[in-house]
Design an enzyme around this catalytic site. Structure first.
Site, short mmCIF file in Angstrom:
data_model
loop_
_atom_site.label_atom_id
_atom_site.label_comp_id
_atom_site.label_asym_id
_atom_site.label_seq_id
_atom_site.Cartn_x
_atom_site.Cartn_y
_atom_site.Cartn_z
N GLU A 284 -0.99 -7.90 2.60
CA GLU A 284 -0.77 -6.46 2.41
C GLU A 284 0.31 -5.94 3.35
O GLU A 284 0.22 -6.10 4.58
CB GLU A 284 -2.06 -5.66 2.67
CG GLU A 284 -1.83 -4.17 2.38
CD GLU A 284 -2.92 -3.25 2.96
OE1 GLU A 284 -3.15 -2.19 2.36
OE2 GLU A 284 -3.51 -3.57 4.01
N ASP B 128 -9.76 -2.42 7.31
CA ASP B 128 -9.31 -1.27 6.51
C ASP B 128 -9.53 -1.58 5.02
O ASP B 128 -9.79 -2.72 4.63
CB ASP B 128 -7.84 -0.97 6.82
CG ASP B 128 -7.43 0.42 6.34
OD1 ASP B 128 -8.31 1.24 5.99
OD2 ASP B 128 -6.22 0.70 6.30
N ASP C 118 0.84 -1.20 0.00
CA ASP C 118 0.00 0.00 0.00
C ASP C 118 0.87 1.26 0.00
O ASP C 118 1.71 1.44 0.88
CB ASP C 118 -0.93 -0.02 1.22
CG ASP C 118 -2.14 0.88 1.02
OD1 ASP C 118 -1.94 2.07 0.71
OD2 ASP C 118 -3.27 0.40 1.18
N HIS D 81 2.03 8.96 4.17
CA HIS D 81 1.15 10.01 4.70
C HIS D 81 1.89 10.87 5.71
O HIS D 81 1.71 12.08 5.77
CB HIS D 81 -0.08 9.40 5.39
CG HIS D 81 -1.11 8.89 4.44
ND1 HIS D 81 -1.97 9.72 3.76
CD2 HIS D 81 -1.41 7.64 4.04
CE1 HIS D 81 -2.77 8.98 2.99
NE2 HIS D 81 -2.45 7.73 3.14
N ASP E 175 -1.43 -0.14 -4.75
CA ASP E 175 -2.68 0.50 -5.16
C ASP E 175 -2.43 1.93 -5.67
O ASP E 175 -3.16 2.44 -6.49
CB ASP E 175 -3.69 0.48 -4.01
CG ASP E 175 -3.08 0.85 -2.68
OD1 ASP E 175 -1.86 1.16 -2.61
OD2 ASP E 175 -3.81 0.85 -1.67
N HIS E 176 -1.34 2.55 -5.15
CA HIS E 176 -0.99 3.93 -5.50
C HIS E 176 0.28 4.28 -4.77
O HIS E 176 0.74 3.51 -3.92
CB HIS E 176 -2.10 4.90 -5.07
CG HIS E 176 -2.45 4.75 -3.62
ND1 HIS E 176 -1.66 5.25 -2.60
CD2 HIS E 176 -3.46 4.07 -3.01
CE1 HIS E 176 -2.19 4.91 -1.44
NE2 HIS E 176 -3.28 4.19 -1.65
N HIS F 221 -2.08 10.98 -1.26
CA HIS F 221 -1.63 10.07 -2.31
C HIS F 221 -1.20 10.84 -3.55
O HIS F 221 -1.51 12.01 -3.69
CB HIS F 221 -2.78 9.12 -2.70
CG HIS F 221 -3.23 8.24 -1.58
ND1 HIS F 221 -4.30 7.39 -1.70
CD2 HIS F 221 -2.78 8.08 -0.32
CE1 HIS F 221 -4.47 6.73 -0.56
NE2 HIS F 221 -3.56 7.14 0.30
N ASP G 284 2.26 2.86 3.23
CA ASP G 284 1.33 3.98 2.99
C ASP G 284 1.30 4.95 4.17
O ASP G 284 1.29 6.17 3.97
CB ASP G 284 -0.07 3.39 2.77
CG ASP G 284 -1.15 4.45 2.66
OD1 ASP G 284 -1.13 5.21 1.68
OD2 ASP G 284 -2.01 4.51 3.55
N SER H 123 -7.15 4.00 -1.36
CA SER H 123 -6.91 2.55 -1.28
C SER H 123 -8.18 1.74 -1.51
O SER H 123 -8.09 0.58 -1.91
CB SER H 123 -6.32 2.19 0.08
OG SER H 123 -5.04 2.74 0.21
ZN LIG Z 1 -3.27 5.98 2.07
#
Ligand SMILES: [Zn+2]
Ligand SMILES: *[C@@H]1O[C@H](CO)[C@@H](O)[C@H](O)[C@H]1NC(C)=O
Ligand SMILES: *[C@@H]1O[C@H](CO)[C@@H](O)[C@H](O)[C@H]1NC(C)=O
Ligand SMILES: *[C@@H]1O[C@H](CO)[C@@H](O)[C@H](O)[C@H]1NC(C)=O
Length: 545
Positions: free
Chosen positions: A306, A171, A72, A315, A354-355, A466, A311, A120
């Site tokens: 995951e 999540d 992620d 952030h 995912d990104h 993101h 991720d 996500s």
């Molecule tokens: Zn995120």
């Protein structure tokens, strides 16, 4: 895809862009069509649409394991960050690369139905259902119709299924494979569906991760204790000691619900091995348990793993935490490869993100002078904890002190936190002032500490959210037929080259000969609407730490 290719694809059950049917007659026709399509799907197993008269064909009916790994928020920059960090830390040569680097096959475009920058939820819905939905969507299409997922489709075929994460099991990423709700914040309802309270019944055989409070009632609005209610069905594990008794997956009774924390599991950089297993340990338990449970079956398993916290560090703009998290992910991938090498069952692992998160840049101009071409991994190496951990430490210390003992506080900040734990010896009065100004606000404080590291390492970030950059796809398999198929680069035909994220979900669908759209038809009665509509929910910025 050309017309005739599309026709043969429809017969075999790969991506099918048919219009939504609305009237009763159409629905009836559709249901008759479904039976015909299922029969046809059996008669005409999927074949690659292009290329390879000589290439080995994937036999969709052969026993298979599908392992899908999601990093992620990991963009290509995060991989470069970890690679350079490790070369510096271990004194390795220039050509020393990560394991995933050796298995890079392509890239994925990530936009969602309603934004060039996905979240996500839309990202994982693209993988799970093979369709683009809106940011915030959990296993539902743009019109909020529940969409069949690859996990559900394979479970219905007799595969065993698992989800392994370091975030909450409720999540977005794990939820998209195993639940259908309109908005990602409906975590109570997600837990209920994962346990089996929806039209398909229980679809998941093994779950390992955090988010326990949505199951045990500690944070549920209705106060229900699902763990207790379903103790006849689900085997529950919640401590490190109980986890160890699973004996690397050789002492597991399925279904298994391992809720190792009420909230998040610890970040790799902060983790105490005495109290928490790593993602690699969790993955090992899952792989062995699912392999043993399917050893006498003609179907294998589907497992989603995951690495959730890459991720979070994006952030938080925390490069010290992220470098360690990505390096740990590399060992998770190695663990999966070891498993694949050891099994006789045709197995494929596909790994992607995912990104990207944070808009990380591996260089940063820190003064008006034209910058030097360098960044400093040593700064990351010197810091021993995540910014989040350090911010809480500082905040707690501040709370415990009497308000007029400024010298003690200043000394704690400079000596204990900045010098000892962050390894920063060249701190300035401006740094300390910024810390003091934000000491009551853990989130802002964390940003200040992380920025002190990023500036010194000369690493840049463009956002706390993101970004839209394409992300990498990696794969590994023990099957020559799947290997050959992966090398194709057409849309819906292989994963090398540049792909839309939905093609990754559709690739798993075509390899296994299932039809996600058929599963969607079984989900129509799913309760997916929120009980409480959050008026402040912004689909383009919602994120929970
Ligand atoms: Zn995120
Ligand atoms: C988003 O979904 C809607 C509804 O299916 C569709 O009409 C629209 O074209 C989609 N937008 C994009 C950019 O894909
Ligand atoms: C297997 O797990 C059970 C608890 O479920 C435990 O009592 C037993 O000691 C474990 N066996 C091994 C070999 O770890
Ligand atoms: C890292 O820590 C060492 C030992 O405390 C120190 O000498 C060095 O200056 C630090 N490096 C940076 C870039 O701050």
């Amino acid at each position: 895809m050309t017309g005739s290719n599309e026709d043969s694809a429809l017969l075999g059950g790969i991506y099918n862009s048919k219009k939504k049917t609305r009237t009763f007659t159409w629905r009836l026709l559709l249901e008759v069509g479904l039976v015909v399509a299922i029969v046809l799907a059996f008669l005409c197993p999927w074949k690659p649409a292009t290329g390879g008269a000589t290439s080995p064909k994937v036999d969709v009916n052969k026993k298979k394991n599908v392992i899908f790994l999601v990093t992620d928020g990991m963009g290509p920059q995060s991989v470069g960050l970890a690679r350079s960090f490790r070369q510096f830390r271990d004194g390795l040569p220039i050509d020393d690369i990560l394991t995933i680097d050796k298995h890079f096959i392509g890239t994925s475009r990530t936009r969602s139905n309603n934004s060039f920058v996905t979240d996500s939820a839309a990202g994982a819905t693209a993988f799970a259902c093979g369709l683009k939905s809106y940011n915030g969507a959990i296993g539902v299409d743009p019109e909020k119709n529940p969409c069949g997922t690859i996990l559900e489709a394979l479970k219905l075929q007799g595969y065993m299924t698992g989800l392994v994460v370091t975030t909450r099991l409720t999540d977005a990423t794990p939820a998209c494979f195993s639940a259908h709700v309109d908005y990602r914040y409906q975590e109570d309802m997600i837990a209920q569906q994962q346990i089996g309270e929806y039209p398909l019944g229980r679809m998941v055989d093994l779950m390992i991760g955090g988010g326990g409070c949505h199951y045990n009632g500690n944070c549920r609005a209705d106060g229900r204790n699902l763990v207790k209610e379903y103790s006849d069905t689900w085997n529950h594990v919640s401590t490190r000691e109980e986890f160890d008794l699973l004996n690397e997956g050789h002492n597991v009774t399925l279904p298994l619900l391992a809720l190792l924390s009420d909230g998040e599991l610890p970040y790799e950089i902060d983790r105490s091995p005495k109290h928490f297993p790593s993602l690699a340990e969790e993955a090992k338990v899952a792989l062995n348990a699912l392999a043993e449970a399917t050893k006498d079956s003609d179907k294998g398993f589907f497992l989603m793993i995951e690495s959730s916290h890459i991720d979070f560090f994006g952030h938080q703009n925390d490069p010290a935490g992220q470098a360690r998290e990505v390096l740990h992910y590399d060992t998770v991938f190695q663990e999966v490869m070891k498993f694949i090498d050891s099994t006789d069952v045709e197995t494929v692992a596909i790994s992607t993100s995912d990104h990207e998160t944070g808009g990380l840049a591996l260089s940063r101009q820190v003064s008006p002078a034209y910058p030097d071409y360098l960044w400093y991994p040593e700064v990351l190496l010197n810091s021993t904890h995540s910014g989040e951990f350090l911010a809480h430490l500082l905040f707690d210390y501040y709370q415990s002190q009497s308000s007029d003992d400024t010298p003690a506080l200043t000394s704690y900040i400079t000596k204990q936190v900045v010098e000892n734990l962050m390894g920063i010896t060249d701190w300035t009065q401006t740094d300390i002032d910024r810390i003091m100004t934000n000491i009551m606000n853990v989130n802002e404080l964390m940003y200040v500490l992380n920025d002190m590291i990023s500036v010194r390492a000369q690493l840049g970030w463009s956002t706390h959210g993101h970004s839209a950059i394409d992300v990498n796809i990696y794969a590994y398999t023990n099957s020559p037929a799947i290997e050959e198929q992966l090398k194709h680069n057409g849309a819906y035909d292989g994963l090398s080259g540049n792909h839309e994220n939905i093609e990754i979900g559709r690739f798993m669908e075509s390899l296994t000969g299932v039809n996600l759209d058929h599963v969607s038809l079984l989900l129509k009665k799913t309760n997916h609407k929120p009980e409480v509509v959050k008026s402040d929910f912004n689909v383009n910025s919602y994120h929970v730490y």
